[in-house]
Structures are given as C-alpha cells and as structure tokens.
Design a protein around this motif. Structure first.
Motif, PDB file in Angstrom:
ATOM      1  N   GLN A 158      -7.107  29.531 -36.802  1.00 14.70           N
ATOM      2  CA  GLN A 158      -6.603  30.712 -36.096  1.00 14.70           C
ATOM      3  C   GLN A 158      -6.039  30.345 -34.723  1.00 14.70           C
ATOM      4  O   GLN A 158      -5.032  30.915 -34.286  1.00 14.70           O
ATOM      5  CB  GLN A 158      -7.726  31.745 -35.963  1.00 14.70           C
ATOM      6  CG  GLN A 158      -8.111  32.390 -37.282  1.00 14.70           C
ATOM      7  CD  GLN A 158      -9.332  33.280 -37.174  1.00 14.70           C
ATOM      8  OE1 GLN A 158     -10.131  33.175 -36.233  1.00 14.70           O
ATOM      9  NE2 GLN A 158      -9.508  34.172 -38.139  1.00 14.70           N
ATOM     10  N   GLN A 159      -6.662  29.397 -34.049  1.00 11.11           N
ATOM     11  CA  GLN A 159      -6.132  28.927 -32.766  1.00 11.11           C
ATOM     12  C   GLN A 159      -4.758  28.293 -32.941  1.00 11.11           C
ATOM     13  O   GLN A 159      -3.849  28.498 -32.122  1.00 11.11           O
ATOM     14  CB  GLN A 159      -7.101  27.918 -32.144  1.00 11.11           C
ATOM     15  CG  GLN A 159      -8.407  28.535 -31.653  1.00 11.11           C
ATOM     16  CD  GLN A 159      -9.434  27.493 -31.245  1.00 11.11           C
ATOM     17  OE1 GLN A 159      -9.123  26.309 -31.115  1.00 11.11           O
ATOM     18  NE2 GLN A 159     -10.670  27.917 -31.063  1.00 11.11           N
ATOM     19  N   GLN A 161      -2.643  29.037 -35.313  1.00 14.60           N
ATOM     20  CA  GLN A 161      -1.711  30.129 -35.602  1.00 14.60           C
ATOM     21  C   GLN A 161      -1.227  30.790 -34.316  1.00 14.60           C
ATOM     22  O   GLN A 161      -0.056  31.171 -34.203  1.00 14.60           O
ATOM     23  CB  GLN A 161      -2.386  31.163 -36.512  1.00 14.60           C
ATOM     24  CG  GLN A 161      -2.574  30.703 -37.944  1.00 14.60           C
ATOM     25  CD  GLN A 161      -3.292  31.731 -38.785  1.00 14.60           C
ATOM     26  OE1 GLN A 161      -4.386  32.178 -38.443  1.00 14.60           O
ATOM     27  NE2 GLN A 161      -2.690  32.128 -39.889  1.00 14.60           N
ATOM     28  N   GLN A 162      -2.122  30.922 -33.350  1.00 16.92           N
ATOM     29  CA  GLN A 162      -1.747  31.510 -32.067  1.00 16.92           C
ATOM     30  C   GLN A 162      -0.883  30.551 -31.250  1.00 16.92           C
ATOM     31  O   GLN A 162       0.033  30.981 -30.545  1.00 16.92           O
ATOM     32  CB  GLN A 162      -3.007  31.884 -31.294  1.00 16.92           C
ATOM     33  CG  GLN A 162      -3.818  32.996 -31.925  1.00 16.92           C
ATOM     34  CD  GLN A 162      -5.133  33.244 -31.215  1.00 16.92           C
ATOM     35  OE1 GLN A 162      -5.430  32.622 -30.203  1.00 16.92           O
ATOM     36  NE2 GLN A 162      -5.937  34.156 -31.750  1.00 16.92           N
ATOM     37  N   GLN A 163      -1.177  29.261 -31.360  1.00 12.25           N
ATOM     38  CA  GLN A 163      -0.444  28.263 -30.582  1.00 12.25           C
ATOM     39  C   GLN A 163       0.954  28.020 -31.138  1.00 12.25           C
ATOM     40  O   GLN A 163       1.896  27.770 -30.378  1.00 12.25           O
ATOM     41  CB  GLN A 163      -1.242  26.961 -30.570  1.00 12.25           C
ATOM     42  CG  GLN A 163      -0.692  25.903 -29.616  1.00 12.25           C
ATOM     43  CD  GLN A 163      -1.613  24.704 -29.506  1.00 12.25           C
ATOM     44  OE1 GLN A 163      -2.692  24.669 -30.106  1.00 12.25           O
ATOM     45  NE2 GLN A 163      -1.202  23.708 -28.751  1.00 12.25           N
ATOM     46  N   TYR A 164       1.092  28.084 -32.471  1.00 18.55           N
ATOM     47  CA  TYR A 164       2.379  27.798 -33.121  1.00 18.55           C
ATOM     48  C   TYR A 164       2.741  28.945 -34.065  1.00 18.55           C
ATOM     49  O   TYR A 164       2.846  28.764 -35.281  1.00 18.55           O
ATOM     50  CB  TYR A 164       2.305  26.486 -33.905  1.00 18.55           C
ATOM     51  CG  TYR A 164       1.876  25.292 -33.080  1.00 18.55           C
ATOM     52  CD1 TYR A 164       2.782  24.629 -32.254  1.00 18.55           C
ATOM     53  CD2 TYR A 164       0.562  24.825 -33.127  1.00 18.55           C
ATOM     54  CE1 TYR A 164       2.389  23.522 -31.500  1.00 18.55           C
ATOM     55  CE2 TYR A 164       0.162  23.722 -32.381  1.00 18.55           C
ATOM     56  CZ  TYR A 164       1.082  23.085 -31.568  1.00 18.55           C
ATOM     57  OH  TYR A 164       0.685  21.996 -30.819  1.00 18.55           O
ATOM     58  N   PRO A 165       2.949  30.155 -33.539  1.00 14.94           N
ATOM     59  CA  PRO A 165       3.112  31.332 -34.405  1.00 14.94           C
ATOM     60  C   PRO A 165       4.349  31.285 -35.299  1.00 14.94           C
ATOM     61  O   PRO A 165       4.333  31.855 -36.397  1.00 14.94           O
ATOM     62  CB  PRO A 165       3.199  32.480 -33.398  1.00 14.94           C
ATOM     63  CG  PRO A 165       3.649  31.854 -32.116  1.00 14.94           C
ATOM     64  CD  PRO A 165       3.031  30.499 -32.113  1.00 14.94           C
TER      65      PRO A 165
END
Length: 249
Positions: A158-159, A161-165
């Motif tokens: 999930q981190q 996904q947030q870092q490389y949306p």
C-alpha cells in the motif's frame, strides 16, 4: 561456513506464516537473492534457502516463511523469539534479480512480477529499490494465495501504491474464497482468459513485457506455457527473452 544471526524482530501474519528479521554479518547482496538458514539437529545440520525480503543496504536481513508441519527446519524457525540465534550463510545467492533482465531495446516498458505464497519475498525486495521504477513505465505485482489471511506485506504494498500511484499496479489473487478487490482464479488462468490484462488495461506481449515468475512449480509451468502462447520466450543470457523464473521448491 556459517555466521551467527540474531533474531531482532518477528511478525506473525497468521498461525503458519511469519517473518523474521535477523541481524547477521553477511556480504552485500542483490535484491531477489536468497540466503540459507541452518540449525544443528541431533548433530546433523539442516539448511534451507529463504529469499531476502528487505532491500539491500539494511543492517539486517528479513525472511518470509511458512511453517510446514513435518518440515525439517520451518517449525524450529517459527519457534524462534527475539534474542534467539540461527546460523546464516555468509553470502547470498541466486539469479532471480533485475540484473538478469535485458536492457535497452530488448527490455520493454512493463515489468510483470507473478508470485504465489512466500515467493512474493524477492519481489518485495526489488520493489523497495529504485531500479524497477527507473527502468519501467509500469510495474505490476500479481500476488496469489489460497486465503486472504495468507497475504503478507500488504502495508508495504500500500505504501508503494501511494508512492508510485501512476506506475505501480497491484493485483491480489485469492483462490479459495472471495476477497474484495482480488481475482478468484489461478494466475495462469487469469492471463489465459485475459482477465488480468483487462483489469489493468495492459497487454502482455514480447515487445512491451518482461515477466518474472516466482512460486510453486505448477504455477510456474502453467504460467510459462501461457506466456509462450502469447509469443514470449524464456530469458537466457545467450538468448535474451521476456520470461524469468525461479521455482520455490
């Protein structure tokens, strides 16, 4: 030759699946490689290979394991607590690394990481390094398990996904129950039917795709056959292709 490792942290994902962080003086390694853990059991040494989950450069190594009831080492590993020790091979091994992926015109734009069970470990290590994000336009992690409780490292995923949306795509696959957001079929079937590609709006083809497969032998064989039907070939040093595999047992 072995070096002494000390357990500095553990995580129990469920009653069988667990991670160990181990402080050990091993040589520098490449994301995707594995080390061996070992114990003396009745004067006989038992050793098993485990992929390193964390990124190179940390002052510890982390492994993901599942306790097998009649396993020669995994039940002993599951019983380890913080402060306990385990023998560790001083040097990592293995060729399931991004170094083995062709570069330049042969590389393609999209990196597909197909994993089952604990074989997600080497891919987590790779994803925690800059290399996949610098080399590929899209990075896809497909993570297949039987039950939702078998999904580990979702917090890290999930981190990412947030870092490389815009760059990172994650597809969980849960085969034995319905789970929100997950596909409910085996990885080879998801590819063969086109369900995986449709969900991501990404094609798998020899021009655009590099596919790394890590997991149980049955999944690997079936996925490789399916990919070959799409025109992809096994990646060899003497003949670069698009499919790189590592069997987990």
């Amino acid at each position: 030759m072995w070096v002494k490792g000390e357990i500095i942290q553990r995580v129990d994902w469920n009653d069988k699946l667990f991670s160990l962080k181990i402080k050990a003086p091993i040589a520098p390694y490449i994301a995707g490689q594995f080390i061996k853990l070992s114990q003396l059991k009745e004067d006989k040494r038992v050793a098993r290979a485990y992929s390193i989950v964390n990124a190179p450069g940390d002052d510890f190594i982390e492994v993901l394991a599942v306790a097998v009831e009649d396993g020669q080492l995994s039940p002993q590993l599951q019983s380890l607590s913080i402060g306990d020790t385990i023998d560790v091979s001083p040097k990592a091994s293995g060729f399931m690394t991004l170094d083995e992926i062709p570069q330049g015109e042969l590389q393609g734009k999209h990196l597909w990481l197909l994993s089952t069970g604990t074989a997600v470990g080497p891919f987590i290590s790779m994803l925690l390094t800059p290399e996949p994000w610098e080399r590929f336009e899209k990075v896809v992690l497909v993570y297949g398990v039987r039950l939702a409780v078998d999904l580990a490292y979702i917090n890290i995923i999930q981190q990412l996904q947030q870092q490389y949306p815009e760059q990172f795509c994650f597809v969980p696959i849960v085969t034995r129950e319905s789970y929100d957001g997950a596909l409910n079929c085996r990885i080879p079937q998801a590819i063969d039917s086109g369900l995986l590609q449709k969900q991501l709006q990404l094609d798998i083809n020899p021009q655009d795709s590099q596919v790394m497969i890590c997991g149980n032998p049955g999944m690997i064989a079936d996925a490789q056959n399916t990919l070959e039907e799409l025109g992809l070939t096994k990646n060899l040093r003497r003949a670069p292709g698009q499919i790189t595999v590592e069997k987990y047992w």
